[in-house]
Motif scaffolding. Sequence first.
Motif, PDB file in Angstrom:
ATOM      1  N   TYR A 260      -8.864   3.044   2.975  1.00 26.26           N
ATOM      2  CA  TYR A 260      -7.871   4.122   2.843  1.00 26.26           C
ATOM      3  C   TYR A 260      -7.218   4.147   1.468  1.00 26.26           C
ATOM      4  CZ  TYR A 260      -8.714   3.852   7.789  1.00 26.26           C
ATOM      5  OH  TYR A 260      -9.344   3.761   8.983  1.00 26.26           O
ATOM      6  N   SER A 261      -6.443   3.113   1.136  1.00 26.21           N
ATOM      7  CA  SER A 261      -5.732   3.166  -0.143  1.00 26.21           C
ATOM      8  C   SER A 261      -6.703   3.104  -1.316  1.00 26.21           C
ATOM      9  CB  SER A 261      -4.700   2.046  -0.253  1.00 26.21           C
ATOM     10  OG  SER A 261      -5.339   0.797  -0.289  1.00 26.21           O
TER      11      SER A 261
ATOM     12  N   CYS B 208       0.838  -1.200   0.000  1.00 27.32           N
ATOM     13  CA  CYS B 208       0.000   0.000   0.000  1.00 27.32           C
ATOM     14  C   CYS B 208       0.870   1.245   0.000  1.00 27.32           C
ATOM     15  CB  CYS B 208      -0.891  -0.028   1.232  1.00 27.32           C
ATOM     16  SG  CYS B 208      -1.799   1.488   1.481  1.00 27.32           S
ATOM     17  N   PHE B 209       0.629   2.147  -0.943  1.00 31.97           N
ATOM     18  CA  PHE B 209       1.541   3.294  -1.044  1.00 31.97           C
ATOM     19  C   PHE B 209       1.424   4.230   0.146  1.00 31.97           C
ATOM     20  CE2 PHE B 209      -0.232   7.441  -2.019  1.00 31.97           C
ATOM     21  CZ  PHE B 209      -1.561   7.131  -2.104  1.00 31.97           C
ATOM     22  N   LEU B 210       0.312   4.111   0.918  1.00 29.50           N
ATOM     23  CA  LEU B 210       0.194   4.944   2.122  1.00 29.50           C
ATOM     24  C   LEU B 210       1.264   4.577   3.146  1.00 29.50           C
ATOM     25  CD1 LEU B 210      -3.690   5.029   2.575  1.00 29.50           C
ATOM     26  CD2 LEU B 210      -2.238   6.951   1.905  1.00 29.50           C
ATOM     27  N   ASP B 211       1.813   3.368   3.028  1.00 25.23           N
ATOM     28  CA  ASP B 211       2.915   2.981   3.915  1.00 25.23           C
ATOM     29  C   ASP B 211       4.236   3.603   3.475  1.00 25.23           C
ATOM     30  OD1 ASP B 211       1.405   1.369   5.612  1.00 25.23           O
ATOM     31  OD2 ASP B 211       1.526  -0.324   4.232  1.00 25.23           O
ATOM     32  N   PHE B 212       4.267   4.181   2.289  1.00 22.22           N
ATOM     33  CA  PHE B 212       5.522   4.684   1.726  1.00 22.22           C
ATOM     34  C   PHE B 212       5.655   6.191   1.862  1.00 22.22           C
ATOM     35  CE2 PHE B 212       5.379   0.960  -1.522  1.00 22.22           C
ATOM     36  CZ  PHE B 212       5.660   0.075  -0.491  1.00 22.22           C
ATOM     37  N   ILE B 213       4.629   6.855   2.392  1.00 25.56           N
ATOM     38  CA  ILE B 213       4.690   8.315   2.483  1.00 25.56           C
ATOM     39  C   ILE B 213       4.557   8.761   3.934  1.00 25.56           C
ATOM     40  CG2 ILE B 213       3.846   8.724   0.141  1.00 25.56           C
ATOM     41  CD1 ILE B 213       1.081   9.208   1.212  1.00 25.56           C
ATOM     42  N   GLU B 214       5.044   9.962   4.215  1.00 26.75           N
ATOM     43  CA  GLU B 214       4.919  10.481   5.582  1.00 26.75           C
ATOM     44  C   GLU B 214       4.600  11.960   5.557  1.00 26.75           C
ATOM     45  OE1 GLU B 214       8.692   9.859   7.531  1.00 26.75           O
ATOM     46  OE2 GLU B 214       9.817  10.822   5.906  1.00 26.75           O
ATOM     47  N   LEU B 215       3.921  12.368   6.601  1.00 27.97           N
ATOM     48  CA  LEU B 215       3.546  13.766   6.760  1.00 27.97           C
ATOM     49  C   LEU B 215       4.704  14.471   7.464  1.00 27.97           C
ATOM     50  CD1 LEU B 215       1.098  15.662   6.406  1.00 27.97           C
ATOM     51  CD2 LEU B 215       0.309  14.910   8.663  1.00 27.97           C
ATOM     52  N   LYS B 216       5.222  15.555   6.865  1.00 24.26           N
ATOM     53  CA  LYS B 216       6.333  16.284   7.478  1.00 24.26           C
ATOM     54  C   LYS B 216       5.796  17.434   8.335  1.00 24.26           C
ATOM     55  CE  LYS B 216      10.018  15.097   6.158  1.00 24.26           C
ATOM     56  NZ  LYS B 216      10.798  13.883   6.563  1.00 24.26           N
ATOM     57  N   ASN B 217       6.666  17.928   9.231  1.00 28.07           N
ATOM     58  CA  ASN B 217       6.249  19.021  10.119  1.00 28.07           C
ATOM     59  C   ASN B 217       5.819  20.279   9.361  1.00 28.07           C
ATOM     60  OD1 ASN B 217       6.664  17.536  12.410  1.00 28.07           O
ATOM     61  ND2 ASN B 217       8.810  18.157  12.600  1.00 28.07           N
TER      62      ASN B 217
ATOM     63  N   VAL C 244       4.156  14.987  -2.479  1.00 24.35           N
ATOM     64  CA  VAL C 244       2.791  15.096  -2.971  1.00 24.35           C
ATOM     65  C   VAL C 244       2.575  16.536  -3.442  1.00 24.35           C
ATOM     66  CG1 VAL C 244       0.347  14.982  -2.322  1.00 24.35           C
ATOM     67  CG2 VAL C 244       1.950  13.237  -1.501  1.00 24.35           C
ATOM     68  N   ILE C 245       2.031  16.713  -4.639  1.00 25.92           N
ATOM     69  CA  ILE C 245       1.784  18.037  -5.205  1.00 25.92           C
ATOM     70  C   ILE C 245       0.789  18.776  -4.293  1.00 25.92           C
ATOM     71  CG2 ILE C 245       0.845  19.243  -7.241  1.00 25.92           C
ATOM     72  CD1 ILE C 245       1.745  16.664  -8.847  1.00 25.92           C
ATOM     73  N   SER C 246       1.077  20.072  -4.033  1.00 33.16           N
ATOM     74  CA  SER C 246       0.389  20.768  -2.934  1.00 33.16           C
ATOM     75  C   SER C 246      -1.138  20.720  -3.024  1.00 33.16           C
ATOM     76  CB  SER C 246       0.888  22.207  -2.807  1.00 33.16           C
ATOM     77  OG  SER C 246       0.777  22.848  -4.057  1.00 33.16           O
ATOM     78  N   GLN C 247      -1.687  20.793  -4.218  1.00 33.09           N
ATOM     79  CA  GLN C 247      -3.150  20.814  -4.303  1.00 33.09           C
ATOM     80  C   GLN C 247      -3.811  19.511  -3.820  1.00 33.09           C
ATOM     81  OE1 GLN C 247      -2.684  20.708  -8.906  1.00 33.09           O
ATOM     82  NE2 GLN C 247      -4.872  20.388  -8.553  1.00 33.09           N
TER      83      GLN C 247
ATOM     84  N   GLY D  66       4.099  20.409   6.810  1.00 30.70           N
ATOM     85  CA  GLY D  66       2.823  20.223   6.124  1.00 30.70           C
ATOM     86  C   GLY D  66       2.936  19.519   4.780  1.00 30.70           C
ATOM     87  N   HIS D  67       4.178  19.295   4.302  1.00 30.65           N
ATOM     88  CA  HIS D  67       4.329  18.535   3.072  1.00 30.65           C
ATOM     89  C   HIS D  67       4.123  17.051   3.339  1.00 30.65           C
ATOM     90  CE1 HIS D  67       6.660  22.161   1.840  1.00 30.65           C
ATOM     91  NE2 HIS D  67       6.057  21.904   0.696  1.00 30.65           N
ATOM     92  N   ILE D  68       3.763  16.341   2.297  1.00 37.22           N
ATOM     93  CA  ILE D  68       3.758  14.878   2.392  1.00 37.22           C
ATOM     94  C   ILE D  68       4.861  14.372   1.475  1.00 37.22           C
ATOM     95  CG2 ILE D  68       2.434  12.763   2.005  1.00 37.22           C
ATOM     96  CD1 ILE D  68      -0.125  14.348   2.521  1.00 37.22           C
ATOM     97  N   GLU D  69       5.768  13.590   2.031  1.00 36.36           N
ATOM     98  CA  GLU D  69       6.926  13.128   1.263  1.00 36.36           C
ATOM     99  C   GLU D  69       7.001  11.614   1.212  1.00 36.36           C
ATOM    100  OE1 GLU D  69      10.392  16.453   2.048  1.00 36.36           O
ATOM    101  OE2 GLU D  69      10.832  14.348   2.468  1.00 36.36           O
ATOM    102  N   VAL D  70       7.606  11.110   0.180  1.00 33.82           N
ATOM    103  CA  VAL D  70       7.912   9.688   0.124  1.00 33.82           C
ATOM    104  C   VAL D  70       9.089   9.424   1.077  1.00 33.82           C
ATOM    105  CG1 VAL D  70       8.755   7.830  -1.369  1.00 33.82           C
ATOM    106  CG2 VAL D  70       7.060   9.463  -2.232  1.00 33.82           C
ATOM    107  N   ILE D  71       8.927   8.404   1.911  1.00 33.11           N
ATOM    108  CA  ILE D  71       9.965   8.059   2.891  1.00 33.11           C
ATOM    109  C   ILE D  71      11.237   7.678   2.132  1.00 33.11           C
ATOM    110  CG2 ILE D  71      10.559   6.418   4.741  1.00 33.11           C
ATOM    111  CD1 ILE D  71       7.421   6.227   5.205  1.00 33.11           C
ATOM    112  N   SER D  72      12.406   8.175   2.632  1.00 31.73           N
ATOM    113  CA  SER D  72      13.616   8.141   1.801  1.00 31.73           C
ATOM    114  C   SER D  72      13.987   6.750   1.283  1.00 31.73           C
ATOM    115  CB  SER D  72      14.795   8.781   2.541  1.00 31.73           C
ATOM    116  OG  SER D  72      14.930   8.179   3.808  1.00 31.73           O
ATOM    117  N   GLN D  73      13.769   5.713   2.099  1.00 29.18           N
ATOM    118  CA  GLN D  73      14.182   4.380   1.633  1.00 29.18           C
ATOM    119  C   GLN D  73      13.400   3.904   0.396  1.00 29.18           C
ATOM    120  OE1 GLN D  73      12.276   2.685   5.477  1.00 29.18           O
ATOM    121  NE2 GLN D  73      12.732   0.874   4.221  1.00 29.18           N
ATOM    122  N   TYR D  74      12.209   4.484   0.166  1.00 34.74           N
ATOM    123  CA  TYR D  74      11.418   4.065  -0.985  1.00 34.74           C
ATOM    124  C   TYR D  74      11.625   4.946  -2.215  1.00 34.74           C
ATOM    125  CZ  TYR D  74       9.070   1.531   2.768  1.00 34.74           C
ATOM    126  OH  TYR D  74       8.801   0.728   3.841  1.00 34.74           O
ATOM    127  N   VAL D  75      12.414   6.031  -2.023  1.00 32.46           N
ATOM    128  CA  VAL D  75      12.576   6.994  -3.108  1.00 32.46           C
ATOM    129  C   VAL D  75      13.227   6.392  -4.363  1.00 32.46           C
ATOM    130  CG1 VAL D  75      13.803   9.109  -3.807  1.00 32.46           C
ATOM    131  CG2 VAL D  75      12.443   9.088  -1.707  1.00 32.46           C
TER     132      VAL D  75
END
Lengths: 324, 324
Positions: free
Chosen positions: B104-105, A114-123, B129-132, A125-134
Amino acid sequence: MSTASFFSKGLLDSGIGEVINPDTYFQTNLPPRTLPEDEKKVKEFVNKHNKAGRRIVLITSGGTTVPLENNTVRFLDNFSAGTRGATSAEYPFNSFLQFSLQPYSRHYTHSTNCFLDFIELKNDGHIEVISQYVPKMKSILEKYQKVKQEGALLLISFVTVADYLFLLRSVTQIMKDLNEHAMYYLAAAVSDFFIPSQKMVQHKIQSADGGLTLTMDQVPKFLKPLVTNWAPKGFIVSFKLETDPFLLVDKSRQALTKYGHQIVIGNLLTTRKQEVTFITKDSEPKMQLTEEEINNNIEIESKIVPELVKRHDEWIKNAQKENS
Amino acid sequence: MSTASFFSKGLLDSGIGEVINPDTYFQTNLPPRTLPEDEKKVKEFVNKHNKAGRRIVLITSGGTTVPLENNTVRFLDNFSAGTRGATSAEYPFNSFLQFSLQPYSRHYTHSTNCFLDFIELKNDGHIEVISQYVPKMKSILEKYQKVKQEGALLLISFVTVADYLFLLRSVTQIMKDLNEHAMYYLAAAVSDFFIPSQKMVQHKIQSADGGLTLTMDQVPKFLKPLVTNWAPKGFIVSFKLETDPFLLVDKSRQALTKYGHQIVIGNLLTTRKQEVTFITKDSEPKMQLTEEEINNNIEIESKIVPELVKRHDEWIKNAQKENS
């Protein structure tokens, strides 16, 4: 306690199973409602790439369904996740039209992945892909964006066997003028049996009264008109999936002889991701992944596609020699 | 040209369709190989949440398949993407066990909604993730991470109707001791007909000889033993999907009367996302989305779930009154 259930096919003696021809099929079944739209998209796609001098591959993949009711709740289906076609589309064909499962995103749509396991919410407010999956995602994203920018992929979806067959006829006829420059990579698992819509019940079959007997007609074999009329100069590759290893090569060769196209790729249900057989007029080489390749997650499509592109090159050269 | 294809059910006069009972079903069909593992996971999950004083909901969703061959290439399926169950699981049940499609996914796995379109590669090598798209994804991600951290969701998957039925029996029996604190939300579209494995052919059915006649037994109705023996004190909600609006309420009420559980939620194939009917012993209120709610993408599960939680509260209170 068990009932007189049985399972048989080809009850020709009782008048069941007369094989209708493709023309009759198209006269007695309804096309998908989106066919005119899809035809328009396909024409634009084919014109654009043809003008740019690019080859076009039609990839079909996934299973087709056979509805048992007009308001469909129940249907017959074929085992197929469409992985063969979606995976193949990621390897360097030139430009391609695709029916069914989406390439690229397939890497992240399985429930165990599930790709939701591969992303994280940053302080911030961005959502980023966790570095190991990049690294892996980067490579998929780059390929995906390139294909998108170039408009090199057109996805057309189907559900039922009728959707599929009407689309197949339209698309191959639109591609006909590409002659030898078109490749047809027919990996879809097309249903062999169907219930004509005029014989279908309207509403959901009720279960209160006991068992169910279904008698289905045979779906006409569409490779014949495809090879003979719809795309007679194209490079045509079909797939044959079997479960019985003793039948595989014979059944594949029978199909090649019967339809007269260029290659049948035979594969077994249990080993299809590691081994295929290329059946051509004069040879039947196996293509296998080594133990090491399997351990390194090499996909067999990474070998199938370049081999086909090479054979398609030769096909084009030969056609041009004959024409000159 | 067309053949003598026909379609009928309940040919009791020819000995087809004798209904076997659930015990016979379990004696004559094989459990899924992963059953012991799944049972272990379920026991741990149930113990943990039971000790913490949390209620548990079993949500089943998705369709079950009926293989036509032992080495399965063809199967019968039910229309169901498992959306009802996956969507419901996102609304505030307490803690839940879920069969099938992942909640979720689901928001990002449709081919028209590919998450690769929502992310971008940044110059510093990150993928963002693109901001929008951040606000919506943030809300889904937060809910998903909370559920994951709390271990509030256990997903168990099934493919065939046999997988489903063996799992259902095991899980409900494990949950039996929760008594009135357990809710069973049975949204899976369970096949009504099947071919017993001892009557199944081994290999892929060949299509060369004409049509196909299939005769299937009826799958025993498992709501009966579930309500009577497996989970007699649980709060049990089943779903009834029909295509004929004139049958819906009657069929739903028949099911409620026959099995004696608490609620049947009736829904029609065409309107199931906007309207359901709650059939209980003494009422049958409709629940509908307004035009405005539909335009605002409100999901009907956001109303179904709180209503059921409220009714489950009352169920628990009544059970405790009776016990005191």
